[in-house]
Design a protein around this motif. Structure first.
Motif, PDB file in Angstrom:
ATOM      1  N   LEU A 112       0.833  -1.197   0.000  1.00  0.00           N
ATOM      2  CA  LEU A 112       0.000   0.000   0.000  1.00  0.00           C
ATOM      3  C   LEU A 112       0.867   1.245   0.000  1.00  0.00           C
ATOM      4  O   LEU A 112       1.934   1.265   0.627  1.00  0.00           O
ATOM      5  N   ILE A 113       0.403   2.303  -0.658  1.00  0.00           N
ATOM      6  CA  ILE A 113       1.036   3.616  -0.580  1.00  0.00           C
ATOM      7  C   ILE A 113       0.177   4.435   0.380  1.00  0.00           C
ATOM      8  O   ILE A 113      -1.035   4.586   0.165  1.00  0.00           O
ATOM      9  N   VAL A 114       0.794   4.943   1.437  1.00  0.00           N
ATOM     10  CA  VAL A 114       0.056   5.629   2.495  1.00  0.00           C
ATOM     11  C   VAL A 114       0.617   7.038   2.687  1.00  0.00           C
ATOM     12  O   VAL A 114       1.820   7.219   2.880  1.00  0.00           O
ATOM     13  N   ASP A 115      -0.270   8.031   2.629  1.00  0.00           N
ATOM     14  CA  ASP A 115       0.088   9.431   2.884  1.00  0.00           C
ATOM     15  C   ASP A 115       0.039   9.652   4.387  1.00  0.00           C
ATOM     16  O   ASP A 115      -1.016   9.537   5.010  1.00  0.00           O
ATOM     17  N   VAL A 116       1.196   9.975   4.981  1.00  0.00           N
ATOM     18  CA  VAL A 116       1.268  10.189   6.424  1.00  0.00           C
ATOM     19  C   VAL A 116       1.456  11.673   6.763  1.00  0.00           C
ATOM     20  O   VAL A 116       1.845  12.020   7.873  1.00  0.00           O
ATOM     21  N   GLY A 117       1.173  12.538   5.806  1.00  0.00           N
ATOM     22  CA  GLY A 117       1.244  13.978   6.044  1.00  0.00           C
ATOM     23  C   GLY A 117       2.553  14.600   5.610  1.00  0.00           C
ATOM     24  O   GLY A 117       2.572  15.570   4.875  1.00  0.00           O
ATOM     25  N   SER A 118       3.671  14.048   6.037  1.00  0.00           N
ATOM     26  CA  SER A 118       4.972  14.601   5.669  1.00  0.00           C
ATOM     27  C   SER A 118       5.589  13.882   4.474  1.00  0.00           C
ATOM     28  O   SER A 118       6.710  14.163   4.091  1.00  0.00           O
ATOM     29  N   GLY A 119       4.836  12.973   3.884  1.00  0.00           N
ATOM     30  CA  GLY A 119       5.282  12.221   2.715  1.00  0.00           C
ATOM     31  C   GLY A 119       4.462  10.955   2.577  1.00  0.00           C
ATOM     32  O   GLY A 119       3.529  10.721   3.350  1.00  0.00           O
ATOM     33  N   THR A 120       4.811  10.159   1.579  1.00  0.00           N
ATOM     34  CA  THR A 120       4.123   8.891   1.389  1.00  0.00           C
ATOM     35  C   THR A 120       5.095   7.752   1.655  1.00  0.00           C
ATOM     36  O   THR A 120       6.292   7.849   1.360  1.00  0.00           O
ATOM     37  N   ILE A 121       4.557   6.670   2.220  1.00  0.00           N
ATOM     38  CA  ILE A 121       5.357   5.510   2.586  1.00  0.00           C
ATOM     39  C   ILE A 121       4.720   4.257   1.997  1.00  0.00           C
ATOM     40  O   ILE A 121       3.580   4.291   1.546  1.00  0.00           O
ATOM     41  N   ILE A 122       5.457   3.166   2.018  1.00  0.00           N
ATOM     42  CA  ILE A 122       4.943   1.867   1.590  1.00  0.00           C
ATOM     43  C   ILE A 122       4.652   1.048   2.844  1.00  0.00           C
ATOM     44  O   ILE A 122       5.455   1.018   3.769  1.00  0.00           O
ATOM     45  N   VAL A 123       3.507   0.392   2.857  1.00  0.00           N
ATOM     46  CA  VAL A 123       3.153  -0.506   3.955  1.00  0.00           C
ATOM     47  C   VAL A 123       2.868  -1.872   3.344  1.00  0.00           C
ATOM     48  O   VAL A 123       2.024  -1.997   2.475  1.00  0.00           O
ATOM     49  N   SER A 124       3.614  -2.877   3.804  1.00  0.00           N
ATOM     50  CA  SER A 124       3.371  -4.230   3.291  1.00  0.00           C
ATOM     51  C   SER A 124       2.326  -4.911   4.164  1.00  0.00           C
ATOM     52  O   SER A 124       2.337  -4.774   5.387  1.00  0.00           O
ATOM     53  N   ASN A 126      -0.253  -8.592   4.677  1.00  0.00           N
ATOM     54  CA  ASN A 126      -0.338 -10.026   4.409  1.00  0.00           C
ATOM     55  C   ASN A 126      -1.256 -10.284   3.216  1.00  0.00           C
ATOM     56  O   ASN A 126      -2.244  -9.570   3.015  1.00  0.00           O
ATOM     57  N   THR A 127      -0.923 -11.280   2.437  1.00  0.00           N
ATOM     58  CA  THR A 127      -1.678 -11.618   1.225  1.00  0.00           C
ATOM     59  C   THR A 127      -3.171 -11.781   1.498  1.00  0.00           C
ATOM     60  O   THR A 127      -4.003 -11.308   0.731  1.00  0.00           O
ATOM     61  N   ASN A 128      -3.504 -12.427   2.610  1.00  0.00           N
ATOM     62  CA  ASN A 128      -4.923 -12.684   2.908  1.00  0.00           C
ATOM     63  C   ASN A 128      -5.674 -11.419   3.330  1.00  0.00           C
ATOM     64  O   ASN A 128      -6.887 -11.471   3.518  1.00  0.00           O
ATOM     65  N   GLU A 129      -4.993 -10.284   3.457  1.00  0.00           N
ATOM     66  CA  GLU A 129      -5.654  -9.043   3.862  1.00  0.00           C
ATOM     67  C   GLU A 129      -5.742  -7.999   2.746  1.00  0.00           C
ATOM     68  O   GLU A 129      -6.168  -6.874   2.994  1.00  0.00           O
ATOM     69  N   VAL A 130      -5.357  -8.366   1.535  1.00  0.00           N
ATOM     70  CA  VAL A 130      -5.343  -7.419   0.417  1.00  0.00           C
ATOM     71  C   VAL A 130      -6.704  -6.752   0.235  1.00  0.00           C
ATOM     72  O   VAL A 130      -6.795  -5.543   0.013  1.00  0.00           O
ATOM     73  N   ASP A 131      -7.789  -7.498   0.346  1.00  0.00           N
ATOM     74  CA  ASP A 131      -9.129  -6.946   0.133  1.00  0.00           C
ATOM     75  C   ASP A 131      -9.678  -6.188   1.340  1.00  0.00           C
ATOM     76  O   ASP A 131     -10.717  -5.537   1.234  1.00  0.00           O
ATOM     77  N   ASN A 132      -8.995  -6.251   2.469  1.00  0.00           N
ATOM     78  CA  ASN A 132      -9.460  -5.575   3.694  1.00  0.00           C
ATOM     79  C   ASN A 132      -9.083  -4.096   3.745  1.00  0.00           C
ATOM     80  O   ASN A 132      -9.667  -3.342   4.514  1.00  0.00           O
ATOM     81  N   PHE A 133      -8.093  -3.682   2.943  1.00  0.00           N
ATOM     82  CA  PHE A 133      -7.610  -2.302   2.978  1.00  0.00           C
ATOM     83  C   PHE A 133      -7.769  -1.698   1.586  1.00  0.00           C
ATOM     84  O   PHE A 133      -7.186  -2.178   0.622  1.00  0.00           O
ATOM     85  N   LEU A 134      -8.556  -0.627   1.502  1.00  0.00           N
ATOM     86  CA  LEU A 134      -8.899  -0.016   0.223  1.00  0.00           C
ATOM     87  C   LEU A 134      -8.360   1.407   0.127  1.00  0.00           C
ATOM     88  O   LEU A 134      -8.154   2.078   1.147  1.00  0.00           O
ATOM     89  N   ILE A 135      -8.169   1.881  -1.090  1.00  0.00           N
ATOM     90  CA  ILE A 135      -7.762   3.272  -1.300  1.00  0.00           C
ATOM     91  C   ILE A 135      -8.824   4.167  -0.672  1.00  0.00           C
ATOM     92  O   ILE A 135     -10.018   3.961  -0.852  1.00  0.00           O
ATOM     93  N   GLY A 136      -8.378   5.143   0.102  1.00  0.00           N
ATOM     94  CA  GLY A 136      -9.274   6.046   0.832  1.00  0.00           C
ATOM     95  C   GLY A 136      -9.425   5.678   2.295  1.00  0.00           C
ATOM     96  O   GLY A 136      -9.855   6.509   3.087  1.00  0.00           O
ATOM     97  N   ASP A 137      -9.070   4.446   2.676  1.00  0.00           N
ATOM     98  CA  ASP A 137      -9.116   4.050   4.092  1.00  0.00           C
ATOM     99  C   ASP A 137      -8.020   4.764   4.871  1.00  0.00           C
ATOM    100  O   ASP A 137      -6.909   4.982   4.361  1.00  0.00           O
ATOM    101  N   TYR A 138      -8.329   5.114   6.095  1.00  0.00           N
ATOM    102  CA  TYR A 138      -7.338   5.664   7.016  1.00  0.00           C
ATOM    103  C   TYR A 138      -6.898   4.535   7.942  1.00  0.00           C
ATOM    104  O   TYR A 138      -7.729   3.783   8.451  1.00  0.00           O
ATOM    105  N   ILE A 139      -5.577   4.422   8.115  1.00  0.00           N
ATOM    106  CA  ILE A 139      -5.041   3.332   8.911  1.00  0.00           C
ATOM    107  C   ILE A 139      -4.017   3.824   9.926  1.00  0.00           C
ATOM    108  O   ILE A 139      -3.467   4.919   9.799  1.00  0.00           O
ATOM    109  N   LYS A 140      -3.797   2.988  10.918  1.00  0.00           N
ATOM    110  CA  LYS A 140      -2.754   3.194  11.924  1.00  0.00           C
ATOM    111  C   LYS A 140      -1.780   2.038  11.782  1.00  0.00           C
ATOM    112  O   LYS A 140      -2.190   0.881  11.769  1.00  0.00           O
ATOM    113  N   ILE A 141      -0.488   2.359  11.670  1.00  0.00           N
ATOM    114  CA  ILE A 141       0.541   1.346  11.531  1.00  0.00           C
ATOM    115  C   ILE A 141       1.503   1.487  12.708  1.00  0.00           C
ATOM    116  O   ILE A 141       2.242   2.462  12.799  1.00  0.00           O
TER     117      ILE A 141
END
Length: 152
Positions: A112-124, A126-141
């Motif tokens: 995933l490419i995630v905008d964290v405010g000061s830039g964008t990062i990559i978040v890897s 698990n394969t079985n969770e690909v459909d659980n996270f969609l573009i536009g979702d806000y997440i905590k890592i």
């Protein structure tokens, strides 16, 4: 969007060597918003001459095997939270917590490419969770490992 770009000032390099040969190093960086944290640079992209300079980097944050360090958020926050260093350390050594919005994916949908405010990062994820996270979702890592992918 399938590229992540994060501008960061390289503050410190802590390297691991044997008989004068560097094998691994950690980079202490500061974002444009003053957020500071460590990134593993196992490919040795950075050298001492880069210290003090602002670099455009791409780095990834890994999901834990259990997946419990990555959750959706109901509120819309983009920030990096880091712990203050204790009296024994000059810099904080704990991994930061990233809050952000999913703005894209790499060609491989597990990244995933995630905008964290000061830039964008990559978040890897698990394969079985690909459909659980969609573009536009806000997440905590709650970061587990942070790896430098490349200099841009």
């Amino acid at each position: 969007m399938n590229n992540a770009k994060f501008p960061a000032k390289l503050i410190e390099i802590e390297f691991f060597s044997h008989e004068g040969i560097r094998y691994d190093q950690d980079l202490f960086v500061e974002s444009k918003n003053g957020e500071t944290f460590w990134i593993q640079d196992v490919r040795l992209f950075c050298d001492d001459e880069m210290k003090g300079k602002t670099l455009e980097i791409e780095f990834s944050v890994s999901q834990s095997f259990s997946g419990d360090n990555l959750v959706k958020q109901g509120h819309k926050e983009k920030k990096i939270v880091f712990r203050k260093p204790d009296s024994k350390n000059k810099y904080p050594r704990d991994e930061p917590i990233f809050y952000g919005e999913i703005v894209g994916r790499k060609d491989d949908p597990r990244y995933l490419i995630v905008d964290v405010g000061s830039g964008t990062i990559i978040v890897s994820i698990n394969t079985n969770e690909v459909d659980n996270f969609l573009i536009g979702d806000y997440i905590k890592i709650d970061s587990l490992m942070i790896h430098l992918c490349k200099l841009l």
